[in-house]
Structure formats: C-alpha cells, structure tokens
Write a protein that holds these residues in place. Structure first.
Motif, PDB file in Angstrom:
ATOM      1  N   GLY A  86      -4.166  -3.196   4.985  1.00 52.97           N
ATOM      2  CA  GLY A  86      -4.803  -3.671   6.209  1.00 52.97           C
ATOM      3  C   GLY A  86      -4.839  -2.638   7.318  1.00 52.97           C
ATOM      4  O   GLY A  86      -5.340  -2.921   8.407  1.00 52.97           O
ATOM      5  N   GLY A  87      -4.297  -1.451   7.080  1.00 54.43           N
ATOM      6  CA  GLY A  87      -4.307  -0.400   8.085  1.00 54.43           C
ATOM      7  C   GLY A  87      -3.083  -0.346   8.969  1.00 54.43           C
ATOM      8  O   GLY A  87      -2.994   0.514   9.856  1.00 54.43           O
ATOM      9  N   ALA A  88      -2.096  -1.239   8.745  1.00 53.79           N
ATOM     10  CA  ALA A  88      -0.869  -1.225   9.544  1.00 53.79           C
ATOM     11  C   ALA A  88       0.043  -0.096   9.077  1.00 53.79           C
ATOM     12  O   ALA A  88       0.218   0.113   7.869  1.00 53.79           O
ATOM     13  CB  ALA A  88      -0.146  -2.558   9.435  1.00 53.79           C
ATOM     14  N   GLU A  89       0.634   0.621  10.027  1.00 51.16           N
ATOM     15  CA  GLU A  89       1.489   1.754   9.686  1.00 51.16           C
ATOM     16  C   GLU A  89       2.788   1.275   9.052  1.00 51.16           C
ATOM     17  O   GLU A  89       3.383   0.286   9.497  1.00 51.16           O
ATOM     18  CB  GLU A  89       1.784   2.590  10.933  1.00 51.16           C
ATOM     19  CG  GLU A  89       2.400   3.936  10.632  1.00 51.16           C
ATOM     20  CD  GLU A  89       2.334   4.902  11.805  1.00 51.16           C
ATOM     21  OE1 GLU A  89       2.796   6.042  11.658  1.00 51.16           O
ATOM     22  OE2 GLU A  89       1.805   4.496  12.865  1.00 51.16           O
ATOM     23  N   LEU A  90       3.222   1.985   8.018  1.00 52.61           N
ATOM     24  CA  LEU A  90       4.433   1.630   7.287  1.00 52.61           C
ATOM     25  C   LEU A  90       5.590   2.533   7.694  1.00 52.61           C
ATOM     26  O   LEU A  90       5.388   3.648   8.172  1.00 52.61           O
ATOM     27  CB  LEU A  90       4.190   1.744   5.782  1.00 52.61           C
ATOM     28  CG  LEU A  90       3.136   0.800   5.191  1.00 52.61           C
ATOM     29  CD1 LEU A  90       2.880   1.135   3.724  1.00 52.61           C
ATOM     30  CD2 LEU A  90       3.567  -0.653   5.339  1.00 52.61           C
ATOM     31  N   GLY A  91       6.791   2.056   7.458  1.00 54.30           N
ATOM     32  CA  GLY A  91       7.984   2.807   7.807  1.00 54.30           C
ATOM     33  C   GLY A  91       8.367   3.830   6.764  1.00 54.30           C
ATOM     34  O   GLY A  91       7.689   4.031   5.751  1.00 54.30           O
ATOM     35  N   ASP A  92       9.501   4.468   7.015  1.00 55.12           N
ATOM     36  CA  ASP A  92      10.028   5.503   6.142  1.00 55.12           C
ATOM     37  C   ASP A  92      10.245   4.967   4.725  1.00 55.12           C
ATOM     38  O   ASP A  92      10.729   3.849   4.538  1.00 55.12           O
ATOM     39  CB  ASP A  92      11.364   6.007   6.706  1.00 55.12           C
ATOM     40  CG  ASP A  92      11.562   7.490   6.476  1.00 55.12           C
ATOM     41  OD1 ASP A  92      10.599   8.249   6.642  1.00 55.12           O
ATOM     42  OD2 ASP A  92      12.697   7.887   6.144  1.00 55.12           O
ATOM     43  N   ARG A  93       9.844   5.763   3.741  1.00 52.02           N
ATOM     44  CA  ARG A  93      10.044   5.457   2.320  1.00 52.02           C
ATOM     45  C   ARG A  93       9.247   4.245   1.827  1.00 52.02           C
ATOM     46  O   ARG A  93       9.554   3.706   0.771  1.00 52.02           O
ATOM     47  CB  ARG A  93      11.536   5.271   2.008  1.00 52.02           C
ATOM     48  CG  ARG A  93      12.359   6.545   2.155  1.00 52.02           C
ATOM     49  CD  ARG A  93      13.831   6.301   1.879  1.00 52.02           C
ATOM     50  NE  ARG A  93      14.578   7.551   1.845  1.00 52.02           N
ATOM     51  CZ  ARG A  93      14.834   8.253   0.746  1.00 52.02           C
ATOM     52  NH1 ARG A  93      14.397   7.808  -0.410  1.00 52.02           N
ATOM     53  NH2 ARG A  93      15.515   9.380   0.786  1.00 52.02           N
ATOM     54  N   ARG A  94       8.249   3.817   2.548  1.00 49.25           N
ATOM     55  CA  ARG A  94       7.368   2.747   2.095  1.00 49.25           C
ATOM     56  C   ARG A  94       6.065   3.365   1.593  1.00 49.25           C
ATOM     57  O   ARG A  94       5.437   4.164   2.272  1.00 49.25           O
ATOM     58  CB  ARG A  94       7.067   1.770   3.225  1.00 49.25           C
ATOM     59  CG  ARG A  94       8.298   1.018   3.726  1.00 49.25           C
ATOM     60  CD  ARG A  94       8.867   0.098   2.648  1.00 49.25           C
ATOM     61  NE  ARG A  94       7.901  -0.864   2.180  1.00 49.25           N
ATOM     62  CZ  ARG A  94       7.652  -2.035   2.765  1.00 49.25           C
ATOM     63  NH1 ARG A  94       8.321  -2.385   3.855  1.00 49.25           N
ATOM     64  NH2 ARG A  94       6.753  -2.863   2.277  1.00 49.25           N
ATOM     65  N   VAL A  95       5.664   2.989   0.379  1.00 49.23           N
ATOM     66  CA  VAL A  95       4.484   3.579  -0.250  1.00 49.23           C
ATOM     67  C   VAL A  95       3.211   2.916   0.278  1.00 49.23           C
ATOM     68  O   VAL A  95       3.116   1.684   0.346  1.00 49.23           O
ATOM     69  CB  VAL A  95       4.556   3.439  -1.774  1.00 49.23           C
ATOM     70  CG1 VAL A  95       3.301   4.016  -2.433  1.00 49.23           C
ATOM     71  CG2 VAL A  95       5.803   4.132  -2.320  1.00 49.23           C
ATOM     72  N   GLY A  96       2.244   3.734   0.649  1.00 50.94           N
ATOM     73  CA  GLY A  96       0.963   3.225   1.125  1.00 50.94           C
ATOM     74  C   GLY A  96      -0.104   4.305   1.067  1.00 50.94           C
ATOM     75  O   GLY A  96       0.065   5.348   0.417  1.00 50.94           O
ATOM     76  N   HIS A  97      -1.205   4.060   1.766  1.00 53.88           N
ATOM     77  CA  HIS A  97      -2.328   4.994   1.782  1.00 53.88           C
ATOM     78  C   HIS A  97      -2.019   6.157   2.725  1.00 53.88           C
ATOM     79  O   HIS A  97      -1.534   5.955   3.835  1.00 53.88           O
ATOM     80  CB  HIS A  97      -3.595   4.282   2.248  1.00 53.88           C
ATOM     81  CG  HIS A  97      -3.969   3.106   1.407  1.00 53.88           C
ATOM     82  ND1 HIS A  97      -4.697   3.229   0.247  1.00 53.88           N
ATOM     83  CD2 HIS A  97      -3.697   1.776   1.549  1.00 53.88           C
ATOM     84  CE1 HIS A  97      -4.878   2.034  -0.282  1.00 53.88           C
ATOM     85  NE2 HIS A  97      -4.273   1.141   0.478  1.00 53.88           N
ATOM     86  N   ILE A  98      -2.337   7.369   2.291  1.00 52.72           N
ATOM     87  CA  ILE A  98      -2.093   8.559   3.100  1.00 52.72           C
ATOM     88  C   ILE A  98      -3.316   8.830   3.980  1.00 52.72           C
ATOM     89  O   ILE A  98      -4.430   8.992   3.474  1.00 52.72           O
ATOM     90  CB  ILE A  98      -1.810   9.789   2.225  1.00 52.72           C
ATOM     91  CG1 ILE A  98      -0.578   9.547   1.340  1.00 52.72           C
ATOM     92  CG2 ILE A  98      -1.619  11.035   3.083  1.00 52.72           C
ATOM     93  CD1 ILE A  98      -0.321  10.666   0.338  1.00 52.72           C
ATOM     94  N   LEU A  99      -3.100   8.869   5.305  1.00 55.47           N
ATOM     95  CA  LEU A  99      -4.130   9.219   6.275  1.00 55.47           C
ATOM     96  C   LEU A  99      -3.748  10.529   6.949  1.00 55.47           C
ATOM     97  O   LEU A  99      -2.568  10.775   7.204  1.00 55.47           O
ATOM     98  CB  LEU A  99      -4.291   8.127   7.335  1.00 55.47           C
ATOM     99  CG  LEU A  99      -5.257   6.962   7.023  1.00 55.47           C
ATOM    100  CD1 LEU A  99      -4.867   6.228   5.758  1.00 55.47           C
ATOM    101  CD2 LEU A  99      -5.333   5.999   8.202  1.00 55.47           C
ATOM    102  N   VAL A 100      -4.750  11.345   7.233  1.00 52.53           N
ATOM    103  CA  VAL A 100      -4.519  12.668   7.818  1.00 52.53           C
ATOM    104  C   VAL A 100      -5.412  12.842   9.046  1.00 52.53           C
ATOM    105  O   VAL A 100      -6.585  12.436   9.038  1.00 52.53           O
ATOM    106  CB  VAL A 100      -4.826  13.783   6.791  1.00 52.53           C
ATOM    107  CG1 VAL A 100      -4.707  15.162   7.424  1.00 52.53           C
ATOM    108  CG2 VAL A 100      -3.900  13.680   5.588  1.00 52.53           C
ATOM    109  N   ARG A 101      -4.868  13.473  10.106  1.00 53.23           N
ATOM    110  CA  ARG A 101      -5.648  13.796  11.297  1.00 53.23           C
ATOM    111  C   ARG A 101      -5.284  15.209  11.754  1.00 53.23           C
ATOM    112  O   ARG A 101      -4.119  15.615  11.675  1.00 53.23           O
ATOM    113  CB  ARG A 101      -5.353  12.801  12.419  1.00 53.23           C
ATOM    114  CG  ARG A 101      -6.177  13.045  13.696  1.00 53.23           C
ATOM    115  CD  ARG A 101      -5.979  11.949  14.703  1.00 53.23           C
ATOM    116  NE  ARG A 101      -4.603  11.924  15.197  1.00 53.23           N
ATOM    117  CZ  ARG A 101      -4.134  10.979  16.020  1.00 53.23           C
ATOM    118  NH1 ARG A 101      -4.912   9.978  16.393  1.00 53.23           N
ATOM    119  NH2 ARG A 101      -2.884  11.030  16.433  1.00 53.23           N
ATOM    120  N   GLY A 102      -6.270  15.963  12.232  1.00 52.12           N
ATOM    121  CA  GLY A 102      -5.984  17.298  12.730  1.00 52.12           C
ATOM    122  C   GLY A 102      -7.246  18.092  12.972  1.00 52.12           C
ATOM    123  O   GLY A 102      -8.353  17.683  12.567  1.00 52.12           O
TER     124      GLY A 102
END
Length: 321
Positions: A86-102
């Motif tokens: 759903g796009g909610a940020e996950l905490g440390d050591r939780r597996v999810g989708h990787i998003l990158v910005r820069g």
C-alpha cells in the motif's frame, strides 16, 4: 557463490576487499548502494521461514537458513526506503518494495509515458525489487515478479533454486523456479526446471530428489521438476533468466517431457488403517506409514523410515488430517 569466488581467486592474490557486492540500476545511472571502501563482504545468514513471513531474522547456518549479501549504504545524495503493497514505509528488517530517490535518477523511459508513470512517482523510483534495511544498509531478497506466494507465505525464486541446485547427482548449472496457477483447480504449482542436456536413464531418480528437497523447503505438495537443455532456457540479451517466458512455456505445454514429482510412488489400493493399538515399535512404525500413505496419496512401500513428512509432499493442512 561469493564465498566460492573469493576462495578461487585467493591464490591469484586478489584482496578479499577488492570485490564488493553493490546495488545499482540503469534508471539510477547505476549507483544506488555501496559498502564502505575496504570492507570485506560477509553473507548474512537468515532464517528462511521468518523471511517467508517478511521478517529478516539472523540465525546460524543449517537446513533452515539461507544466505544473502548486504549491498551497503546509499551513495551520497541518494535515499532508499522500503514500503508495503500500500506504499506505507516499513521498519528495520521488514521485507518490502525497494524505492529509490536521488539526483542520479532518470526522468522516465523515452517514448513510454505509461511505463514511466508506473515506475517513476513523486520523485521516487519503484525498482521492482524486494528487500529490507538493516541499520540503514540494504539487502535485496529478489524481484517482486519472481516471488511465489504459498499458503500465506512468501518464497523467493533464487532461494528455492539454490535448494534445488544442492541436490546430489544434478549436473552443473543453475535451475529455475517459477510458480504457476492450475487453471482447473486454482491451486499453485511450483515448477523447477533443471539444465540437463542429455538426461540418462537414472535421471528420474535425481529429479525426484530435487522435488523432495523443494517440497520439504516449502511444505507444499505440488512440485513439478523438468529437465531442459541449458541452451533452451529463455534469457535476455544480457543473459538474465526470463522466468515469465519459462512460466508461459510450461503452461502452454512446451517444456518437453512430462514433469517428475507430482504423484511419484504410485497410489495402489491401501488397506484400512488398523484400529488396534500396535504392540511393538515395528508395528507402530507401520501404522504411521499407512496413515501417511493414505493422507499423501502414495504407496506405503515408498515411504522410508527416516523421510521427512515435507519431502514426501506433506503440508500443514495434510498434517491436520
């Protein structure tokens, strides 16, 4: 693979810190995360079952463990975050989708506005990869499209391919694993394709051992194993395996001979399970064997005394029976 590469190159004088696992993307002009210079890479040893539930838990090497590489910290000016479906940020050591910005990100794909809108959003690049952050450092677990969802758990194709590749008797080469939904029953089939140019007569026994290993790792009974000539694996121009095309070929019946592993051992008529209490260890073992045979739909004679329930096709639901 990392450990073996380092071992083989050591006699040639390669510094263990010279080669490092990194994470990069063409859409990010390559660089996303790098370890600190001079750091010697060490695989993370994680609990396979916990990772299937989406949590990275450290463990010791063994049958229930898998190894993944830490690919370091975001490069200067770059940010990485992990989100759920759903796009909610996950905490440390939780597996999810990787998003990158820069600042190194592309603006989109040339001439493909639809694909660009799907992948590039609000300054973030949706990489299509899965992973987790550990104290700010990234670990990639696999591609989202290469994930298998079985019985409420998540399994990554490369991990299962490593399980299959460790089967004694297989020729060199990397197996491929894909999931496929049965169009009739709606059940999930796990398809393991092993590279084998000219399988000998005894290959069926080896392929059945592959199926048993994968069944045990998944606790899922519908595992199909096929042999395919190494040159017949569909790949991109850069040599990457195309699992989607492999899945399509399986579902179209274009992967050669029939698979091994679905119902091995036969299903001869089984006698009713005896009602009286067994009077010896041997009798108790035979009663258990007959119960397993009935639940698993296979011949009692094919069930060895020390074979794990999972490797025979047992699942948590079948255990309840």
């Amino acid at each position: 693979m990392w450990r073996e590469f380092a071992r083989r190159m050591r006699p040639a004088g390669l510094d263990p810190a010279a080669a490092q696992p990194v994470y990069g993307l063409a859409e990010a002009t390559l660089a996303v995360t790098f370890p600190p210079p001079g750091e010697v890479a060490e695989p993370l040893v994680l609990d396979r079952a916990a990772l299937g539930r989406g949590v990275a838990v450290d463990t010791v090497a063994g049958a229930g463990a898998l190894e993944l590489m830490d690919v370091g910290l975001p490069v200067a000016g770059c940010a990485v975050r992990i989100v759920d479906d759903g796009g909610a940020e996950l905490g440390d050591r939780r597996v999810g989708h990787i998003l990158v910005r820069g600042p190194q990100l592309a603006r989109g794909y040339h001439g493909l506005p639809g694909a660009s809108a799907e992948v590039f959003s609000d300054g973030w690049l949706r990489t299509g990869d899965l992973g987790f952050l550990r104290e700010g450092r990234l670990c990639v677990t696999g591609r989202h499209k290469d994930v298998l969802f079985l019985n409420g758990r998540t399994f990554h194709a490369p991990d299962l391919e490593a399980v299959a590749a460790a089967t004694p008797g297989l020729p060199p080469g990397a197996p491929a694993v894909v999931g496929s939904t049965d169009p009739v029953t709606g059940g999930e089939r796990v398809v393991v394709v092993v590279p084998w140019a000219r399988p000998p007569r005894e290959a069926a026994e080896v392929l059945e051992r592959v199926a048993a290993r994968v069944r045990e790792a998944l606790l899922h009974d519908d595992v199909r194993v096929l042999a395919l000539a190494p040159g017949a694996f569909p790949r991109t121009t850069s040599g990457k395996l195309q699992r989607q095309r492999l899945r399509e070929r399986f579902e179209a019946g274009r992967l050669g001979a029939g698979p091994v592993g679905r119902s091995s051992g036969g299903t001869e008529a089984l006698p009713p399970v005896r009602a009286e209490a067994p009077r010896s260890r041997g009798a108790a073992e035979q009663v258990v064997r007959e119960v397993w045979a009935r639940v698993l739909g296979r011949a009692a004679g094919t069930i060895g005394l020390h074979e794990p329930f999972g490797s025979l096709g047992g699942t948590s639901l079948k255990a309840m029976e």
